[in-house]
Design a protein around this motif. Structure first.
Motif, short mmCIF file in Angstrom:
data_model
loop_
_atom_site.label_atom_id
_atom_site.label_comp_id
_atom_site.label_asym_id
_atom_site.label_seq_id
_atom_site.Cartn_x
_atom_site.Cartn_y
_atom_site.Cartn_z
N ALA A 271 0.81 -1.22 0.00
CA ALA A 271 0.00 0.00 0.00
C ALA A 271 0.85 1.27 0.00
O ALA A 271 0.46 2.28 -0.59
N LYS A 272 2.03 1.22 0.64
CA LYS A 272 2.81 2.44 0.84
C LYS A 272 4.23 2.39 0.30
O LYS A 272 4.92 3.40 0.29
N GLY A 273 4.69 1.19 -0.12
CA GLY A 273 6.04 1.09 -0.66
C GLY A 273 7.14 1.19 0.38
O GLY A 273 8.25 1.61 0.08
N THR A 274 6.84 0.78 1.63
CA THR A 274 7.81 0.86 2.71
C THR A 274 7.98 -0.50 3.38
O THR A 274 7.25 -1.45 3.09
N LEU A 275 8.91 -0.56 4.32
CA LEU A 275 8.96 -1.71 5.22
C LEU A 275 8.05 -1.43 6.41
O LEU A 275 7.29 -0.46 6.41
N TYR A 276 8.11 -2.26 7.45
CA TYR A 276 7.00 -2.33 8.39
C TYR A 276 7.04 -1.31 9.52
O TYR A 276 6.16 -1.31 10.38
N ASP A 277 8.03 -0.42 9.49
CA ASP A 277 8.01 0.73 10.38
C ASP A 277 7.48 1.96 9.65
O ASP A 277 7.52 3.07 10.18
N GLY A 278 7.00 1.75 8.41
CA GLY A 278 6.46 2.85 7.62
C GLY A 278 7.51 3.67 6.89
O GLY A 278 7.20 4.73 6.34
N GLU A 279 8.75 3.17 6.84
CA GLU A 279 9.83 3.89 6.19
C GLU A 279 10.51 3.03 5.13
O GLU A 279 10.60 1.81 5.27
N THR A 280 10.98 3.68 4.07
CA THR A 280 11.78 2.99 3.07
C THR A 280 13.21 2.87 3.57
O THR A 280 13.60 3.54 4.53
N ARG A 281 13.99 2.03 2.92
CA ARG A 281 15.42 1.92 3.23
C ARG A 281 16.26 2.49 2.08
O ARG A 281 17.48 2.42 2.13
N LEU A 282 15.59 3.06 1.09
CA LEU A 282 16.28 3.52 -0.12
C LEU A 282 16.27 5.05 -0.19
O LEU A 282 15.20 5.67 -0.20
N PHE A 283 17.47 5.63 -0.29
CA PHE A 283 17.62 7.08 -0.39
C PHE A 283 18.67 7.40 -1.44
O PHE A 283 19.78 6.85 -1.41
N LEU A 284 18.32 8.28 -2.38
CA LEU A 284 19.24 8.63 -3.45
C LEU A 284 20.53 9.22 -2.89
O LEU A 284 20.52 10.00 -1.93
N HIS A 285 21.63 8.87 -3.53
CA HIS A 285 22.95 9.33 -3.08
C HIS A 285 23.13 10.82 -3.29
O HIS A 285 23.75 11.52 -2.48
N ARG A 286 22.55 11.36 -4.37
CA ARG A 286 22.83 12.75 -4.72
C ARG A 286 22.12 13.76 -3.82
O ARG A 286 22.65 14.83 -3.54
N ASP A 287 20.90 13.42 -3.35
CA ASP A 287 20.15 14.41 -2.57
C ASP A 287 19.38 13.82 -1.40
O ASP A 287 18.66 14.54 -0.70
N GLY A 288 19.51 12.51 -1.16
CA GLY A 288 18.84 11.89 -0.03
C GLY A 288 17.35 11.66 -0.22
O GLY A 288 16.65 11.29 0.73
N LYS A 289 16.84 11.86 -1.43
CA LYS A 289 15.41 11.67 -1.69
C LYS A 289 15.01 10.22 -1.44
O LYS A 289 15.65 9.30 -1.92
#
Length: 256
Positions: free
Chosen positions: A168-186
């Motif tokens: 539903a949200k594209g995250t793991l189970y704490d409601g956060e993703t583990r993926l962040f772009l290297h260039r800007d942290g998005k």
């Protein structure tokens, strides 16, 4: 068990040795990306690179782009996997074509094999002993949390957290993703563990040991196509040795 890599192929880790600006021109590109596996020794976090590459989906029917990410970090009860191969399921293609709604931008891919390289902080000893550093593993596309009412009854395929958070949200189970772009942290969303990458984080309950006698590439489909077919045969149809059956719409799953 017989595998048919010409029907359903996997991408090896060498795929990401291309320059970050390389574009995947169409979904069919994946099906022709079967290459040799790069066997490398296990590593601890201190020896891991500071960033990795992954294939990012931004909008339907547009090329995926190879982008650099900060090295993902596992949390408690999670493992970091160095991906050796990732299959391409048709559900990935549904997302890429816009046929299945999913948050974007995201990293797709959920048929993975690889090597455990890190455990999240406070991960219990039983999990660490089951999945030691350097273990060869295969991931499950439905990543069971191990704690919800369905998981506690052995119905991992109905895991509440998987559908409420990941699908539903594209995250793991704490409601956060583990993926962040290297260039800007998005932040970038995760379709399952986001397997079209050099590394991924997944709940430990969604990982099983892969016997070292099984090759990474051909085994990538074990966590999706194979257990989908097995579940239908063993639990729904209750097929027994000697039974005559008809397979309708053989495809990648039916051929298993």
């Amino acid at each position: 068990m017989t595998f048919y890599p010409f029907i359903r192929r996997a991408i090896s880790s060498k795929f990401f040795s291309v320059h970050k600006s390389h574009l995947l021109r169409s979904p069919s590109t994946f099906h022709h990306a079967l290459t040799r596996i790069n066997h490398s020794p296990s590593s601890s976090y201190s020896s891991l690179p500071s960033y990795m590459r992954a294939a990012v989906f931004s909008e339907p029917n547009k090329p995926l782009t190879i982008q650099e990410f900060h090295m993902p970090r596992p949390k408690a009860g999670e493992v970091l996997i160095k991906i050796k191969a990732c299959g391409v399921c048709h559900s990935d293609l549904h997302v890429i074509k816009g046929e299945i709604p999913f948050p974007s931008p995201c990293v797709v891919g959920h048929e993975i094999t690889g090597e455990v390289v890190e455990h999240g902080p406070l991960t219990d000893r039983k999990t660490i002993e089951r999945l030691p550093i350097g273990a060869h593993v295969v991931g499950a596309f439905i990543m069971p949390c191990g704690n919800c009412s369905y998981c506690s009854k052995g119905h991992d395929d109905l895991c509440e957290d998987f559908f409420a958070f990941n699908r539903a949200k594209g995250t793991l189970y704490d409601g956060e993703t583990r993926l962040f772009l290297h260039r800007d942290g998005k932040p970038i969303y995760m379709y399952s563990m986001g397997g079209l990458a050099e590394y991924c984080v997944t709940p430990a309950h969604g990982v099983s040991i892969l016997p070292k006698s099984l090759p990474y590439t051909e085994s990538a489909i074990l966590g999706c196509a194979v257990f989908t077919a097995y579940g239908a045969m063993a639990h729904a149809a209750e097929v027994c040795p000697g039974d005559s059956i008809a397979i309708i719409g053989i495809g990648g799953v039916g051929s298993r």
